[in-house]
Design an enzyme around this catalytic site. Structure first.
Site, PDB file in Angstrom:
ATOM      1  N   SER A  43      -5.216 -10.188   6.840  1.00  0.00           N
ATOM      2  CA  SER A  43      -4.999 -10.366   5.392  1.00  0.00           C
ATOM      3  C   SER A  43      -6.308 -10.211   4.617  1.00  0.00           C
ATOM      4  O   SER A  43      -6.321  -9.663   3.503  1.00  0.00           O
ATOM      5  CB  SER A  43      -4.451 -11.762   5.089  1.00  0.00           C
ATOM      6  OG  SER A  43      -3.269 -11.996   5.775  1.00  0.00           O
ATOM      7  N   SER A  44      -7.420 -10.704   5.207  1.00  0.00           N
ATOM      8  CA  SER A  44      -8.693 -10.670   4.474  1.00  0.00           C
ATOM      9  C   SER A  44      -9.051  -9.252   4.028  1.00  0.00           C
ATOM     10  O   SER A  44      -9.596  -9.052   2.948  1.00  0.00           O
ATOM     11  CB  SER A  44      -9.835 -11.185   5.346  1.00  0.00           C
ATOM     12  OG  SER A  44      -9.461 -12.274   6.097  1.00  0.00           O
ATOM     13  N   TRP A  46      -7.189  -7.024   3.109  1.00  0.00           N
ATOM     14  CA  TRP A  46      -6.331  -6.583   2.005  1.00  0.00           C
ATOM     15  C   TRP A  46      -6.652  -7.300   0.699  1.00  0.00           C
ATOM     16  O   TRP A  46      -6.063  -6.993  -0.340  1.00  0.00           O
ATOM     17  CB  TRP A  46      -4.864  -6.834   2.363  1.00  0.00           C
ATOM     18  CG  TRP A  46      -4.337  -5.934   3.438  1.00  0.00           C
ATOM     19  CD1 TRP A  46      -5.051  -5.344   4.451  1.00  0.00           C
ATOM     20  CD2 TRP A  46      -2.980  -5.522   3.623  1.00  0.00           C
ATOM     21  NE1 TRP A  46      -4.220  -4.605   5.247  1.00  0.00           N
ATOM     22  CE2 TRP A  46      -2.944  -4.690   4.771  1.00  0.00           C
ATOM     23  CE3 TRP A  46      -1.793  -5.775   2.947  1.00  0.00           C
ATOM     24  CZ2 TRP A  46      -1.767  -4.119   5.242  1.00  0.00           C
ATOM     25  CZ3 TRP A  46      -0.615  -5.201   3.422  1.00  0.00           C
ATOM     26  CH2 TRP A  46      -0.604  -4.376   4.546  1.00  0.00           C
ATOM     27  N   GLU A 115     -10.276 -14.599 -13.174  1.00  0.00           N
ATOM     28  CA  GLU A 115      -8.902 -14.669 -12.657  1.00  0.00           C
ATOM     29  C   GLU A 115      -8.243 -15.939 -13.186  1.00  0.00           C
ATOM     30  O   GLU A 115      -8.911 -16.817 -13.730  1.00  0.00           O
ATOM     31  CB  GLU A 115      -8.897 -14.612 -11.119  1.00  0.00           C
ATOM     32  CG  GLU A 115      -9.371 -13.242 -10.609  1.00  0.00           C
ATOM     33  CD  GLU A 115      -9.258 -13.052  -9.103  1.00  0.00           C
ATOM     34  OE1 GLU A 115      -8.702 -13.922  -8.413  1.00  0.00           O
ATOM     35  OE2 GLU A 115      -9.734 -12.010  -8.631  1.00  0.00           O
ATOM     36  N   HIS A 233       2.599 -14.458  -5.335  1.00  0.00           N
ATOM     37  CA  HIS A 233       1.742 -13.720  -6.264  1.00  0.00           C
ATOM     38  C   HIS A 233       2.633 -13.063  -7.313  1.00  0.00           C
ATOM     39  O   HIS A 233       3.630 -12.424  -6.965  1.00  0.00           O
ATOM     40  CB  HIS A 233       0.932 -12.661  -5.514  1.00  0.00           C
ATOM     41  CG  HIS A 233      -0.251 -12.164  -6.300  1.00  0.00           C
ATOM     42  ND1 HIS A 233      -0.115 -11.392  -7.433  1.00  0.00           N
ATOM     43  CD2 HIS A 233      -1.580 -12.351  -6.140  1.00  0.00           C
ATOM     44  CE1 HIS A 233      -1.326 -11.124  -7.926  1.00  0.00           C
ATOM     45  NE2 HIS A 233      -2.233 -11.696  -7.151  1.00  0.00           N
ATOM     46  N   ARG A 279      -1.201 -19.524 -11.385  1.00  0.00           N
ATOM     47  CA  ARG A 279      -0.416 -18.504 -10.697  1.00  0.00           C
ATOM     48  C   ARG A 279       1.047 -18.908 -10.503  1.00  0.00           C
ATOM     49  O   ARG A 279       1.949 -18.079 -10.594  1.00  0.00           O
ATOM     50  CB  ARG A 279      -1.080 -18.223  -9.342  1.00  0.00           C
ATOM     51  CG  ARG A 279      -0.566 -16.997  -8.676  1.00  0.00           C
ATOM     52  CD  ARG A 279      -1.354 -16.670  -7.437  1.00  0.00           C
ATOM     53  NE  ARG A 279      -2.594 -15.987  -7.750  1.00  0.00           N
ATOM     54  CZ  ARG A 279      -3.440 -15.539  -6.828  1.00  0.00           C
ATOM     55  NH1 ARG A 279      -3.161 -15.695  -5.554  1.00  0.00           N
ATOM     56  NH2 ARG A 279      -4.534 -14.911  -7.160  1.00  0.00           N
ATOM     57  N   HIS A 338       2.535 -14.713  -0.821  1.00  0.00           N
ATOM     58  CA  HIS A 338       1.176 -14.176  -0.804  1.00  0.00           C
ATOM     59  C   HIS A 338       0.222 -15.042   0.009  1.00  0.00           C
ATOM     60  O   HIS A 338      -0.629 -14.524   0.735  1.00  0.00           O
ATOM     61  CB  HIS A 338       0.683 -14.088  -2.250  1.00  0.00           C
ATOM     62  CG  HIS A 338      -0.705 -13.572  -2.413  1.00  0.00           C
ATOM     63  ND1 HIS A 338      -1.067 -12.287  -2.046  1.00  0.00           N
ATOM     64  CD2 HIS A 338      -1.830 -14.146  -2.914  1.00  0.00           C
ATOM     65  CE1 HIS A 338      -2.362 -12.099  -2.310  1.00  0.00           C
ATOM     66  NE2 HIS A 338      -2.846 -13.214  -2.824  1.00  0.00           N
ATOM     67  N   ARG A 373      -3.049 -22.747  -4.985  1.00  0.00           N
ATOM     68  CA  ARG A 373      -4.436 -22.332  -4.759  1.00  0.00           C
ATOM     69  C   ARG A 373      -5.008 -21.635  -5.986  1.00  0.00           C
ATOM     70  O   ARG A 373      -4.374 -20.771  -6.586  1.00  0.00           O
ATOM     71  CB  ARG A 373      -4.470 -21.369  -3.568  1.00  0.00           C
ATOM     72  CG  ARG A 373      -5.837 -20.866  -3.187  1.00  0.00           C
ATOM     73  CD  ARG A 373      -5.701 -19.890  -2.035  1.00  0.00           C
ATOM     74  NE  ARG A 373      -4.853 -18.791  -2.405  1.00  0.00           N
ATOM     75  CZ  ARG A 373      -5.274 -17.558  -2.677  1.00  0.00           C
ATOM     76  NH1 ARG A 373      -6.554 -17.264  -2.592  1.00  0.00           N
ATOM     77  NH2 ARG A 373      -4.422 -16.615  -3.009  1.00  0.00           N
TER      78      ARG A 373
HETATM   79  C1  SIN Z   1      -5.721 -11.132  -6.466  1.00  0.00           C
HETATM   80  O1  SIN Z   1      -6.643 -10.346  -6.417  1.00  0.00           O
HETATM   81  O2  SIN Z   1      -4.941 -11.213  -7.393  1.00  0.00           O
HETATM   82  C2  SIN Z   1      -5.508 -12.048  -5.299  1.00  0.00           C
HETATM   83  C3  SIN Z   1      -6.632 -12.949  -5.164  1.00  0.00           C
HETATM   84  C4  SIN Z   1      -6.230 -14.132  -4.365  1.00  0.00           C
HETATM   85  O3  SIN Z   1      -5.089 -14.208  -3.900  1.00  0.00           O
HETATM   86  O4  SIN Z   1      -7.057 -15.034  -4.220  1.00  0.00           O
END
Ligand code: SIN
Length: 520
Positions: A43-44, A46, A115, A233, A279, A338, A373
Site C-alpha cells: 500500500s505504501s 501507492w 490536506e 476515502h 475525511r 482505504h 485518521r
Molecule cells: C491522499 O493522498 O488523499 C491519501 C493520503 C492518505 O490516505 O493519508
C-alpha cells in the site's frame, strides 16, 4: 510442516514500515517476506499524498498533534499523538538523507501540501502525487545496500506458530498458493503487512491487502484494537477498476471542488471547511450522492486547469485509462475502503499482546488514529513504529551475521479461493461499509460464517474471514456513530463510549455464533 531455523528477525510485509524496520535493525540479520517483487503490491508504494510532519516555520508538533486528536473523534491516545508528531521531523530528515527526492522550494525548504482537517499545509510530498513510489524506491535502494537484510520474494505468510504465549515462527507458502507451507523460525516476528481495505469490493488498496496479517495475528490469539474503524476515502476514481485508483486529497487542498451531476457543490452546505472537512464527513457525503444517483465528481478544472498534468501525473494517468481528460472534464468519484485504523493492538514500542510478536504500520493499532485518521499520518506512523519496534527487538539480539536462508517450498497447496473472496468483499461493502446498522452487520456475520465453512481449511482465506469477523463484530458492539464508524440506527456519538475498543478473535467468534443461532 518442514521447519527452517533462520536465526533472523522475520518481517512479514514489504511496505514502508517493513523496510524501515529492517534498515533500523541492521546489522542484526533480517528475513523479509514479500509476496511480490519489492516495491510492487505494498500500500505504501501507492500512497499519493505524502507524510504529515511539522516542517514549516509556522507549524509545530503540538499543532499537528492537536489536529490529529481533533480528527480522531474522541478516541485518539493523546500521548501517542504527542510523541509521534514530535518525532516526525527527524524521520523526514532521515528519508531525505537516504535520497528521497522530496519537493523543495528555491530556498531549499520542503514544499508542503494541504490536506483535509490539517490546520495548515503540512504534508511533505514528491512530484505532486508520487510520494509513496519515490519513498519506497529510496528505501529499496538502501535495503539493497544493506547486507543484513535478506528478502524472500514470491512468498506469503499464512500463519504464526505459537508456543505457550510466545510467537516463535511464521508459516509461509508460495504467494500464488501453489505450495504447502514451511515454518520459518526466527529470533522475533514483526508483522508489517498492511491493512484490510481489500476486504471490501470497492477499495483503493493493492489486490493482496485483504486483512490477512491482522487475521493471522488474531488467529494466534493477539488482541485486536479499534477493528470497527475503517476509513473510506472520498475520492476513489470511479471508472470501474478494481482496485479503484485514488484522486489524492491534495487536489482538494489545491482548491478542487466536489460537485454532483447537477453541478452543485454539495459540501458547502455540510461543513464550514467544505471539501476540506474531515475525511469521514466528506466520504459520507460522497456516498449519499452516489446512493441518490447524483453522480459525485471532483472538479479540478478551475483550480488546476492544465497544470494537473505535470503536478498530479498518477491521477491523470488513471483518468486517461478511464477515458476522462481531467483538464476538460470533472472526475467521477466514489467512497472506497482505504485505511484500517484498527489492527493488532501494540504498545508504544510496537509490542503486541503476544511475546515474540511486534507489529507496525497499518496492520497495527497504536492509538494514533482514533476513529478517523488524519490524512498522511499513516506513513508517519509506519516510520515511527517501524523504528521503535526495530529498536525494541534489537535490545535482545546480538548482531552476528546469519547464513542466507534457502527455502524449498514443498509442492502442493490450494488454488486461491477466488469466488469466496469476491463474495466476502461484496458482503463487506454491502453490510459493513460507509453506513452500517445492526441488521446489516448481523447479516454480514452470518454470511462470513457461511463462507468460512466452505473454505476447506484455506489458511489465507481464514485469515481474511478472521479480520472481517472482527470488523463486523466490533461494529455491531459499538452502538453509536463516531468518526468513520457510522450507524444509521445509532446516529449520534455517545460521550460514555469515547474510548478505544479491544477484542480477541475468540470474543468476536462467540458473538458471531450467537448471531448465527438467532436468525431474524
Ligand atoms: C491522499 O493522498 O488523499 C491519501 C493520503 C492518505 O490516505 O493519508
Amino acid at each position: 510442516m518442514p521447519v527452517v531455523e533462520t536465526g533472523r528477525v522475520v518481517i512479514v510485509g514489504a511496505g514502508l514500515g517493513a523496510l524501515y524496520a529492517a534498515l533500523n535493525l541492521a546489522p542484526r540479520a533480517v528475513l523479509l517476506i514479500s509476496p511480490e517483487p519489492l516495491g510492487q503490491g505494498a500500500s505504501s508504494a501507492w500512497a499519493q499524498g505524502g507524510i504529515a510532519a511539522a516542517m514549516a516555520a509556522t507549524d509545530s508538533p503540538e499543532a499537528h498533534a492537536a489536529d490529529t486528536v481533533r480528527a480522531g473523534a474522541g478516541t485518539v491516545d493523546a500521548a501517542v499523538a504527542t510523541s509521534v508528531t514530535a518525532e516526525a521531523r527527524a524521520h523526514i530528515l532521515d528519508l531525505t538523507a537516504i535520497g528521497t527526492p522530496f519537493d523543495r522550494d528555491a530556498q531549499g525548504g520542503y514544499v508542503l501540501s494541504r490536506e483535509a482537517a490539517h490546520g495548515l499545509a503540512r504534508v511533505v510530498r514528491v512530484r505532486g502525487d508520487q510520494a509513496g513510489r519515490e519513498i519506497m524506491a529510496a528505501l529499496i535502494a538502501e535495503v539493497a545496500r544493506t547486507p543484513s537484510v535478506q528478502v524472500l520474494e514470491g512468498v506469503m505468510a499464512v500463519g504464526l506458530k505459537v508456543q505457550g504465549e510466545c510467537v516463535t515462527g511464521v508459516a509461509v507458502a508460495a504467494a500464488d498458493g501453489a505450495s504447502d507451507p514451511v515454518l520459518l523460525q526466527g529470533a522475533a516476528v514483526l508483522l508489517a503487512g498492511g491493512g484490510s481495505g481489500g476486504l471490501y469490493a470497492l477499495t483503493t488498496n493493492p489486490p493482496r491487502i485483504r486483512g490477512q496479517v491482522i487475521g493471522m495475528a488474531a488467529r494466534a490469539g493477539a488482541v485486536i484494537a479499534d477493528a470497527e474503524f475503517v476509513q473510506f476515502h472520498p475520492t476513489a476514481i470511479d471508472i470501474g477498476e478494481d482496485p479503484a485508483p485514488l484522486a489524492t486529497e491534495a487536489l482538494r487542498g489545491e482548491g478542487a471542488a466536489l460537485i454532483n451531476r447537477d453541478g452543485r457543490r454539495f459540501m458547502l452546505a455540510l461543513h464550514p471547511d467544505a471539501e476540506l472537512a474531515p475525511r469521514d464527513i466528506v466520504a459520507r457525503a460522497i456516498f449519499a450522492e452516489t446512493q441518490a444517483g447524483r453522480r459525485p465528481m471532483l472538479d479540478t478544472r478551475a483550480a488546476l486547469g492544465a497544470a494537473i498534468v505535470d503536478r498530479f501525473p498518477a491521477v491523470v494517468e488513471a483518468c486517461h485509462r478511464g477515458g476522462i481528460d481531467p483538464v476538460t472534464k470533472a472526475i467521477p468519484v466514489a467512497a472506497a475502503a482505504h485505511y484500517h485504523m484498527g489492527g493488532i493492538a501494540v504498545s508504544k514500542e510496537g509490542r503486541s499482546s503476544l511475546a515474540g510478536l511486534w507489529a507496525c504500520g497499518e496492520a497495527s493499532a497504536t492509538g494514533l488514529h482514533g476513529a478517523n485518521r488524519l490524512a498522511s499520518n499513516g506513513l508517519l506512523e509506519a516510520l515511527v513504529y517501524g523504528r521503535r519496534a526495530a529498536r525494541d527487538i534489537a535490545r535482545g539480539l546480538n548482531d552476528a551475521p546469519q547464513p542466507k536462508v534457502v527455502l524449498a517450498l514443498p509442492q502442493g497447496g490450494q488454488q486461491p479461493a477466488v469466488d469466496l473472496i469476491a463474495e466476502l468483499r461484496r458482503v463487506m461493502t454491502d453490510h459493513v461499509g460507509v453506513v452500517r446498522d445492526a441488521h446489516g452487520l448481523k447479516t454480514a456475520l452470518r454470511r462470513i460464517a457461511a463462507l468460512e465453512a466452505q473454505a476447506l481449511g484455506d489458511a489465507n482465506f481464514l485469515n481474511m474471514t478472521a479480520t472481517a469477523t472482527l470488523i463486523a463484530a466490533a461494529a455491531l458492539l459499538r452502538q453509536e456513530s463516531r468518526g468513520a464508524h457510522c450507524r444509521r440506527d445509532f446516529p449520534a456519538a455517545k460521550p460514555e463510549l469515547a474510548q478505544r475498543s479491544r477484542l480477541t478473535l475468540a470474543e468476536a467468534l462467540a458473538l458471531r455464533q450467537t448471531v448465527t443461532e438467532t436468525q431474524e
